[in-house]
Each structure stands twice: as C-alpha cells, then as structure tokens.
Design a protein around this motif. Structure first.
Motif, PDB file in Angstrom:
ATOM      1  N   ASP A 267      -1.326  -5.355 -10.180  1.00 28.17           N
ATOM      2  CA  ASP A 267      -0.889  -3.969 -10.087  1.00 28.17           C
ATOM      3  C   ASP A 267      -2.110  -3.074  -9.910  1.00 28.17           C
ATOM      4  OD1 ASP A 267       0.845  -1.833 -10.087  1.00 28.17           O
ATOM      5  OD2 ASP A 267       0.872  -1.628 -12.263  1.00 28.17           O
ATOM      6  N   GLU A 268      -2.091  -2.215  -8.910  1.00 27.73           N
ATOM      7  CA  GLU A 268      -3.191  -1.281  -8.646  1.00 27.73           C
ATOM      8  C   GLU A 268      -4.483  -2.022  -8.354  1.00 27.73           C
ATOM      9  OE1 GLU A 268      -2.698   1.768  -8.244  1.00 27.73           O
ATOM     10  OE2 GLU A 268      -0.841   2.231  -9.288  1.00 27.73           O
TER      11      GLU A 268
ATOM     12  N   THR B  35      -3.343  -6.190 -14.513  1.00 31.37           N
ATOM     13  CA  THR B  35      -3.546  -4.770 -14.261  1.00 31.37           C
ATOM     14  C   THR B  35      -4.830  -4.345 -14.961  1.00 31.37           C
ATOM     15  OG1 THR B  35      -2.470  -2.604 -14.288  1.00 31.37           O
ATOM     16  CG2 THR B  35      -2.181  -3.999 -16.239  1.00 31.37           C
TER      17      THR B  35
ATOM     18  N   LYS C 254       0.847  -1.186   0.000  1.00 26.34           N
ATOM     19  CA  LYS C 254       0.000   0.000   0.000  1.00 26.34           C
ATOM     20  C   LYS C 254       0.884   1.239   0.000  1.00 26.34           C
ATOM     21  CE  LYS C 254      -3.740  -2.296   2.520  1.00 26.34           C
ATOM     22  NZ  LYS C 254      -4.633  -2.252   3.710  1.00 26.34           N
TER      23      LYS C 254
ATOM     24  N   ALA D 275       0.297   7.379  -4.978  1.00 28.41           N
ATOM     25  CA  ALA D 275       0.637   7.521  -6.394  1.00 28.41           C
ATOM     26  C   ALA D 275       2.061   8.044  -6.541  1.00 28.41           C
ATOM     27  CB  ALA D 275      -0.350   8.471  -7.066  1.00 28.41           C
TER      28      ALA D 275
ATOM     29  N   LYS E 193       5.176   1.752  -6.966  1.00 27.29           N
ATOM     30  CA  LYS E 193       4.563   0.431  -6.750  1.00 27.29           C
ATOM     31  C   LYS E 193       4.788  -0.504  -7.938  1.00 27.29           C
ATOM     32  CE  LYS E 193       0.407   1.952  -5.925  1.00 27.29           C
ATOM     33  NZ  LYS E 193       0.711   3.404  -5.978  1.00 27.29           N
ATOM     34  N   THR E 194       4.627   0.019  -9.151  1.00 24.36           N
ATOM     35  CA  THR E 194       4.814  -0.832 -10.327  1.00 24.36           C
ATOM     36  C   THR E 194       6.266  -1.260 -10.455  1.00 24.36           C
ATOM     37  OG1 THR E 194       2.978   0.248 -11.486  1.00 24.36           O
ATOM     38  CG2 THR E 194       4.555  -0.974 -12.830  1.00 24.36           C
TER      39      THR E 194
END
Length: 236
Positions: free
Chosen positions: A234-235, A76, A43, A46, A50-51
């Motif tokens: 992802d996300e 994703t 967590k 933006a 993370k990616t």
C-alpha cells in the motif's frame, strides 16, 4: 514452520460473499480488484480509494481461490495504516489470516526468526539516534544541528549510501547538509561504529539486514518466499 502457527491454521470464511466485495466499486476499481494481471501497479491520487481497492483485491482473490490468504503479506509504511489494513480485511471476512504490517516491523520479525534459528544473539534495537550522534558533533553545533545531521544520515541510509561514499554522493546530488559533507561522513562513520561496538541496530538497518539475509541465506530466503507467495504493498 510450526503446525500450530495461527497464521496457517485459519481457514477462509465459508459464508463470505465474494461477489458482495465488488459492490460499490466504480468500473476502474472493479477492474483493479478482479484483473488477473500480475504484477499489478495501481496509480491514483490521494483519496481515490487505493487502500479500499487493495483490501478488496486481497479479499476477493482469496475468497475466489486465486490467493491462499495464509500466504499473503500486505505491507505499508505506518503502524496506523497497517492497523487499518488488518481491520478492513477482518471486516471483509479474512479475520486474522493475512499477515499485514509495516516494512520495518515485518523485516524485524523476519530477522528475529533468522537470528533465533541460527542461535545468533539478537542485537538490541536503537529507538533514538540522538544519544549516539550528539557527542560526535562539534561542541558548538550540538544543540543547533543534531536534528539536521540525524536527518541527513537517515537520508543516506535510505539510499544505501555508506559513510565512506557520503561526501561524494552528497556533492554530486546537490545536497546542502548542515555541515561540510566530509564532516557529516565522519559523524556517520562514528555512529555506525558505535552501534557495532554496542551490538545495536536502528530502524534504518532493519530493511538492509533483512534484504541481506534473504539474499545471502538461500534456505532462509526460500522459506520466506514459500510462506509469503502473494505480496501487496500500500502506497509504494
């Protein structure tokens, strides 16, 4: 599974430097990439990388023998993000071994396999809902409200709310649809019936149909779980 499937023929890049994948990571990112904790949720806000962490984790675990990259599925939400995932993984030494795509494209690919293996006719994919939904609206609302009605139906389908339950759920959740909830429910029902009549599915159907196939057909579900043993999202 075919022995000539390129996803299974590829081998890890023997020259890839697993330790080099950790260069440039801060302490938190390093821990996220190398921890053996499973399952793992990352967590972060933006732009926090993370990616980058996700692709490094896939590559590092693959190149250190913790994952078989031929058994990895990375998901994703957008085609652009999926393309970036594949590109980054190739740069990191995995070439085209990892299967990566959007939720909908992967579900569609699995469904096409499911239909083909069972000699079932593949339904056509409906790319645009407007042509089906517009005639179901009152004539005086077709030019002004069709986009909002389409969005409302998509909202319901994303939450697996069937047409018959739409009005009650919409009212309970405080929705403010462009028409009376009962009218939206009727339009929604007509849309679903029209698709069934013409043997078509829309993008919203793909995830639900795939989930039903995985759960309802043990052989198919077991085959997919055997093929994809390591799941990354992802996300989420």
């Amino acid at each position: 599974m075919s022995a000539t499937d390129p996803l299974f023929d590829a081998e890890p890049d023997d020259h890839a430097d697993a330790d080099g994948l950790l260069a440039g990571l801060n302490d938190e990112q390093l821990h996220a990439v190398t921890t053996d904790a499973l399952p793992l949720a990352i967590k972060a806000g933006a732009g926090s990388g993370k990616t980058r962490v996700l692709t490094r984790r896939i590559a590092w675990r693959s190149l250190t023998g913790r994952n078989d990259p031929r058994r990895v599925l990375a998901l994703t939400f957008t085609r652009k993000a999926a393309s970036q995932l594949r590109s980054q993984l190739r740069v990191l030494g995995l070439r085209d071994q990892v299967a990566a795509g959007t939720f909908h494209s992967v579900a569609y690919a699995q469904l096409r396999t499911y239909w083909r293996e069972r000699d079932q006719r593949e339904p056509d994919l409906l790319n645009r809902k407007f042509g089906f939904i517009t005639p179901l609206l009152p004539r005086d609302r077709r030019s002004t409200d069709v986009l909002d009605v389409v969005s409302e139906i998509e909202w319901a389908k994303a939450r697996r709310i069937p047409p018959e339950a739409y009005a009650g759920r919409a009212e309970a959740l405080g929705r403010t649809p462009p028409m009376a909830p009962s009218t939206i429910g009727r339009i929604y029902r007509g849309y679903e019936d029209l698709k069934a009549e013409k043997r078509m599915v829309d993008f919203d159907d793909l995830l639900d149909h795939c989930a039903r196939a995985l759960r309802g057909d043990r052989a198919f579900g077991d085959a997919q779980r055997w093929r994809f043993r390591h799941l990354y999202v992802d996300e989420f």
